[in-house]
Enzyme design. Structure first.
Site, PDB file in Angstrom:
ATOM      1  N   ASN B  86      27.979  -1.921 -11.698  1.00 55.93           N
ATOM      2  CA  ASN B  86      27.852  -2.912 -12.496  1.00 55.93           C
ATOM      3  C   ASN B  86      26.226  -2.507 -13.558  1.00 55.93           C
ATOM      4  O   ASN B  86      25.779  -1.411 -12.417  1.00 55.93           O
ATOM      5  CB  ASN B  86      26.904  -4.333 -11.847  1.00 55.93           C
ATOM      6  N   ASN B 146      13.457  -3.129  -1.775  1.00 55.09           N
ATOM      7  CA  ASN B 146      14.446  -2.401  -2.558  1.00 55.09           C
ATOM      8  C   ASN B 146      14.081  -1.075  -3.186  1.00 55.09           C
ATOM      9  O   ASN B 146      13.461  -0.640  -4.451  1.00 55.09           O
ATOM     10  CB  ASN B 146      14.983  -3.237  -3.997  1.00 55.09           C
ATOM     11  N   PHE B 147      14.003  -0.121  -2.767  1.00 53.21           N
ATOM     12  CA  PHE B 147      14.151   1.545  -2.553  1.00 53.21           C
ATOM     13  C   PHE B 147      15.418   1.868  -3.497  1.00 53.21           C
ATOM     14  O   PHE B 147      15.426   2.960  -3.147  1.00 53.21           O
ATOM     15  CB  PHE B 147      13.855   2.249  -1.573  1.00 53.21           C
ATOM     16  N   SER B 148      16.655   1.100  -3.974  1.00 49.37           N
ATOM     17  CA  SER B 148      17.792   1.939  -3.881  1.00 49.37           C
ATOM     18  C   SER B 148      18.955   1.431  -5.078  1.00 49.37           C
ATOM     19  O   SER B 148      19.622   2.019  -5.789  1.00 49.37           O
ATOM     20  CB  SER B 148      18.770   1.336  -2.955  1.00 49.37           C
ATOM     21  N   CYS B 149      17.924   0.411  -6.381  1.00 49.13           N
ATOM     22  CA  CYS B 149      18.804  -0.267  -7.769  1.00 49.13           C
ATOM     23  C   CYS B 149      18.792   1.417  -8.721  1.00 49.13           C
ATOM     24  O   CYS B 149      18.265   2.032  -8.395  1.00 49.13           O
ATOM     25  CB  CYS B 149      18.441  -0.626  -8.030  1.00 49.13           C
ATOM     26  N   ASN B 214      22.958   0.561  -0.421  1.00 52.10           N
ATOM     27  CA  ASN B 214      22.879   0.107  -1.896  1.00 52.10           C
ATOM     28  C   ASN B 214      24.444   0.757  -2.902  1.00 52.10           C
ATOM     29  O   ASN B 214      24.808   1.948  -2.435  1.00 52.10           O
ATOM     30  CB  ASN B 214      21.589   0.089  -2.818  1.00 52.10           C
ATOM     31  N   THR B 215      24.446   0.350  -4.541  1.00 60.55           N
ATOM     32  CA  THR B 215      25.850   0.569  -4.809  1.00 60.55           C
ATOM     33  C   THR B 215      25.421   2.322  -5.040  1.00 60.55           C
ATOM     34  O   THR B 215      24.267   3.376  -5.097  1.00 60.55           O
ATOM     35  CB  THR B 215      25.434  -0.003  -6.546  1.00 60.55           C
TER      36      THR B 215
END
Ligand SMILES: Cc1cc2nc3c(=O)[nH]c(=O)nc-3n(C[C@H](O)[C@H](O)[C@H](O)COP(=O)(O)OP(=O)(O)OC[C@H]3O[C@@H](n4cnc5c(N)ncnc54)[C@H](O)[C@@H]3O)c2cc1C
Ligand SMILES: Cc1cc2nc3c(=O)[nH]c(=O)nc-3n(C[C@H](O)[C@H](O)[C@H](O)COP(=O)(O)O)c2cc1C
Ligand code: SF4
Lengths: 435, 408
Positions: B86, B146-149, B214-215
């Site tokens: 995504n 969210n440290f990871s998108c 995360n992704t």
């Protein structure tokens, strides 16, 4: 002698089941479920199989159908759930075979009981231990009722025990599923034929009638009482009793057998006779499409060498030179009768003679309740009920199964029993509050 | 007969008693308050909101924003998904609406865990601290940072840009912790050499729990007609974040590594689709699990099968509480040097179930040790002297339990 093993395909392996289950598309509106009279949560149980949660899967099926294994063997899936499967990409998911797989898994690993509510102090009397009675008993036990089933015969199960031949319905499966209902808390009293409803109902807070419709409709034509002419239902019952008690059957057929009728009883009698080594011909007064028997059963009979004659109506039986003779008239389809199918119209009444050693009659079944009970019935003697609750015209008395529909499927009887159990629960809860 | 049992699926996470360990991760299934309520209605134990941010930091989404690695497989199989890419951004809904929804959800579902996922820039102390105060005042039970998108946001110094730098990770966590009154979870990116380094930085700075992963940054494929990589946004493309079954092994290693190294509760994420996936994460140290892609494909309803299968596992093993098996598989893990080099196993082919495809023969011949040969009966025979027990035959055999390794 033919091999009975040919009638049931082999059980799936765990890998086959998981691979098959993984094909399911889990459609949003689950048309398969809409095709199941018991509204089995098919998508859920199949996803559980795909995740190798076989025990969870069987519990899901039993939520709506206590006779999961029995129905998996005898349901006409091609006309119910599998018929509705929308996977246009490929063949329908083998729902029946998957259900059979988890039911067998359950039997081999100790059957998983469903949770039962605290006893609520109310009792329900059930008449008849066929699929309808067993299903009602199971649901009522889950709800906390004290349940007693009264069964006229020596063994419980109704048509599952005394009708459907063992080559296509494993008696062990039936026995284990009846034990399952008992383990859920139901008491089954066999050899207890209920005649007087008023007396019976005094003992309980509510009654469920699941007496079936197994009395064979007599054929009122010349010679119907000649030796060698039997009711197909009696023949099937005799075979089952012989098997159950390990005795030779009382009814022994000669080489050539004629079966008259077009329902499941006709097909089962024909196939059983075929298995016993007979040459078998079925005569039916309407066309093949109008046969009430399941399509899959008709195909199976054809495959096994039963010969069919459609549009033939019996006129009389006689004996010539020591052999039975049936005289048939040819028919053609007329305008629809009250079943919605074209009525058979006789073309000429002179008739054609066919010889046989034995004749098996399977022209229909009727409701069997003899105790005049004051419950409203229709012209065929079938009990009239409220579709939502299973309630009869008499308060506190409910009914379901063949006794209300004249003979459909085991799964329909299971669905009726469950529906009536919920109706009984509603009735008792409401009455308790008004007291 | 087996008596009916009622398995207790509850588990304590950062002081919160969850009804079950299944949480919707921060993603499309938690895109609105209404969807989260639907999920709670269906039986989910918790949810992490789609990542919230100050309205000034929001970017418009593009179309399309998904691509996948699917495998048509044999012609009789429907299309199946292995991984999903995504390039979706964080929420595109205003913060004040979200804050109102958080309050609403908590009033209606006090017993379900509601985590607010938040994001701001690596230099934006005020931005982070405002988000923390707003979300905790709104009624969120916890915060997830969210440290990871991995796409879009890092270009603005957010998301993975923070998680890839242990110093920034520690700094932001410290800012958050200095104003937070509720537990703080730091969500880690796998797009780094060793995920334990930023995880450790976050824990040292006060994070109460770690969520991972995360992704994974990827390019899902290339469209062979237009020659544009996927997803093709009007003639341009960009790398995206990969999720779904394909990333489960990456996530399992991350969770195990963090659990072994740090004294911290872990929320396991990545490719969880079934109850057994969830069990594996917990055995490797996770206290609960988060799901996204499985729900994107099958809906909230899968919670039924997840809970039921999970309970069945506990019943089979005699576990009465989840706490009894959190990290139970970790003691098996060791360095390669400590593995047993003395004992050997060799291949054994079960003649009864062999389907005689001889795929194992080809694999062993061209990528193994030439230990398998098939005679006229087409059933592979094992040369005990040549087989080194690599297990390639076991991996390629299409039949369950046909090819296996046995003591040499
Ligand atoms: C030969 C044959 C083959 C069939 N094949 C299939 C099939 O393949 N698949 C399928 O789904 N369906 C099949 N059916 C239909 C299915 O068997 C019935 O629909 C189902 O059994 C009906 O269940 P029930 O409980 O209503 O009645 P039954 O099964 O008939 O049970 C009624 C029970 O009540 C008892 N009883 C009756 N009167 C009294 C009384 N006064 N006191 C106490 N007990 C009493 C009877 O002894 C009997 O045990 C078949 C039917 C027949 C006849
Ligand atoms: C379309 C999409 C959008 C996502 N958006 C976010 C997000 O806003 N914030 C976040 O922390 N993670 C986001 N994720 C990551 C998921 O929360 C999750 O960590 C990841 O998908 C791995 O889990 P899965 O394999 O169960 O999907 C997103 C994932 C997808 C597929
Ligand atoms: S999933 Fe819904 S929103 Fe997305 S492209 Fe399809 S129809 Fe549109």
């Amino acid at each position: 002698m033919k091999n009975a093993d040919n009638y049931l395909p082999p059980l799936m392996s765990a890998q086959e089941a998981v691979v098959e289950a993984s094909r399911c598309l889990s459609c949003a509106d689950a048309p398969c479920r809409q095709g199941c009279p018991a509204a089995n949560d098919i998508v859920k149980f199949i996803r559980q199989i795909a995740q190798r949660n076989f025990r969870g899967a069987i519990k899901t099926v039993r939520e709506s159908n206590v006779l999961a294994g029995t129905c998996a063997l005898i349901c006409p899936v091609g006309e119910l759930c599998e018929f509705r499967c929308t996977t246009k990409l490929q063949k329908p998911i083998a729902i029946g075979a998957l259900q059979r797989f988890v039911a067998e898994y359950d039997r081999q690993h100790g059957m998983s009981l469903l949770p039962v509510k605290e006893p609520n102090g109310f009792s329900v009397g059930i008449i008849g231990s066929g699929p309808a009675g067993l299903s009602a008993a199971f649901e009522l036990c889950r709800l906390g009722y004290d349940v007693e089933i009264h069964e006229a015969e020596d063994l419980p199960g109704g048509i599952l025990t005394y009708g459907i031949p063992s080559y296509r319905l494993s008696p062990e499966m039936v026995k284990d599923e009846i034990e399952y209902v008992k383990a859920m808390g139901a008491k089954i009293i066999t050899g207890s034929k209920i005649g007087k409803l008023a007396e019976f109902s005094e003992k309980y807070d509510a009654i469920f009638i699941g007496i079936g419709a197994y009395r064979a409709t007599p054929l009122c034509i010349e010679g119907a009482d000649i030796d060698g002419v039997y009711q197909a239902a009696s023949f099937l019952k005799d075979r089952r009793i012989a098997e159950l008690h390990g005795k030779p059957p009382m009814i022994n057929l000669g080489r050539n057998v004629i079966v008259i009728g077009g329902g499941n009883t006709a097909i089962d009698a024909a196939q059983s006779a075929r298995l016993a080594g007979c040459e078998v011909e079925i005569f039916y007064r309407r066309s093949e499409n109008d046969m009430p028997a399941f399509k899959s059963e008709i195909q199976s009979a054809k495959k096994n060498g039963v010969r069919f004659h459609f549009n033939h109506m019996p006129l009389r039986f006689s004996v010539t030179g020591g052999r039975l003779v049936v005289t048939f008239a040819k028919t053609m389809p007329g305008s629809p009768d009250d079943t919605g199918r074209p009525a058979p119209i006789m073309i000429d009444s002179s008739g054609e003679d066919y010889e046989a050693d034995n004749i098996l009659l399977a022209i229909g079944q009727e409701a069997t309740f003899e105790g005049n009970c004051g419950i409203a019935t229709d012209s065929r003697g079938l009990i009239i009920v409220d579709k939502e609750t299973g309630a009869t015209s008499m308060p506190g008395v409910f009914a379901g199964g063949d006794a209300i529909n004249g003979g459909a499927t085991a799964v329909q009887a299971v669905a009726d029993g469950r529906c009536a159990a919920l109706g009984i629960d509603k009735f008792i809860t409401e009455n308790r509050q008004s007291r | 007969m087996r008596m009916a049992t009622q398995t207790n699926l509850s588990v304590r996470f950062c002081g919160f008693e969850m009804a079950n360990p299944f949480i919707l991760s921060s993603a499309p299934p938690t895109g609105t308050g209404e969807m989260i309520k639907q999920a709670f209605e269906a039986g989910w134990g918790g949810a992490v909101t789609k990542t919230l941010a100050h309205d000034r930091d929001l970017l418009a989404n593009v179309t399309p924003r998904l691509a996948s690695l699917s495998f048509a497989g044999r012609s009789d199989e429907a299309k199946k998904l292995y991984g999903l890419e995504n390039i979706e951004l964080i929420t595109d809904r205003p913060l004040d609406i979200w804050l109102k929804e958080i309050g609403d959800i908590k009033t209606q579902f006090p017993r379900q865990l509601l985590v607010a996922s938040i994001m701001a820039g690596g230099n934006d102390r005020v931005g982070w601290q405002e988000l923390v105060r707003m979300c905790q005042n709104a009624g969120a039970d916890m915060l997830e940072l969210n440290f990871s998108c991995p796409h879009g946001m890092p270009e603005k110094g957010m998301g993975m840009a923070i998680g890839q730098d242990p110093e920034v990770t520690a700094r932001v966590t410290d800012w958050v912790k200095s104003v937070s009154t509720i537990p703080v979870i730091a969500k880690m990116t796998p797009n780094i050499a060793d995920i334990r380094v930023p995880a450790k930085a976050a824990v040292k700075a006060g994070a109460d729990a770690i969520s991972a992963i995360n992704t994974v940054a990827v390019i899902a494929g290339v469209d062979l007609e237009t020659l544009a990589p996927l997803p093709n946004v009007f003639g341009k493309s960009t790398h995206g974040g990969y999720s779904g079954p394909a990333i489960k092994p990456i996530a399992l290693k991350a969770v195990a590594g963090i659990s072994l190294d740090l004294q911290v509760q872990v929320s396991g994420i990545g490719g969880i689709e079934t109850w057994s996936d969830a069990v594996e994460f917990i055995l490797l140290g996770a206290t609960n699990v988060q799901l996204c892609t499985a729900v994107m494909f099958h809906g909230f309803g899968i919670i039924e099968e997840l809970k039921d299968g999970f309970a069945g596992f506990m019943e089979d093993h005699g576990f009465t509480r989840i706490e009894e098996f959190i990290g139970k598989s970790l003691p098996f893990l060791t360095d390669h040097i400590n593995l047993d080099r003395e004992r050997k196993m060799i291949s054994q082919i079960d003649e009864a179930t062999c389907v005689k495809c001889d795929r194992c023969v080809i694999s062993c011949r061209d990528a193994g040790y030439q230990a398998l040969t098939a005679g006229p009966d087409r059933i592979p025979k094992v040369d005990r002297n040549r087989c080194t027990g690599c297990s390639l035959c076991v991996q390629v055999c299409p039949v369950w339990d046909c090819a296996k390794l046995v003591a040499a």
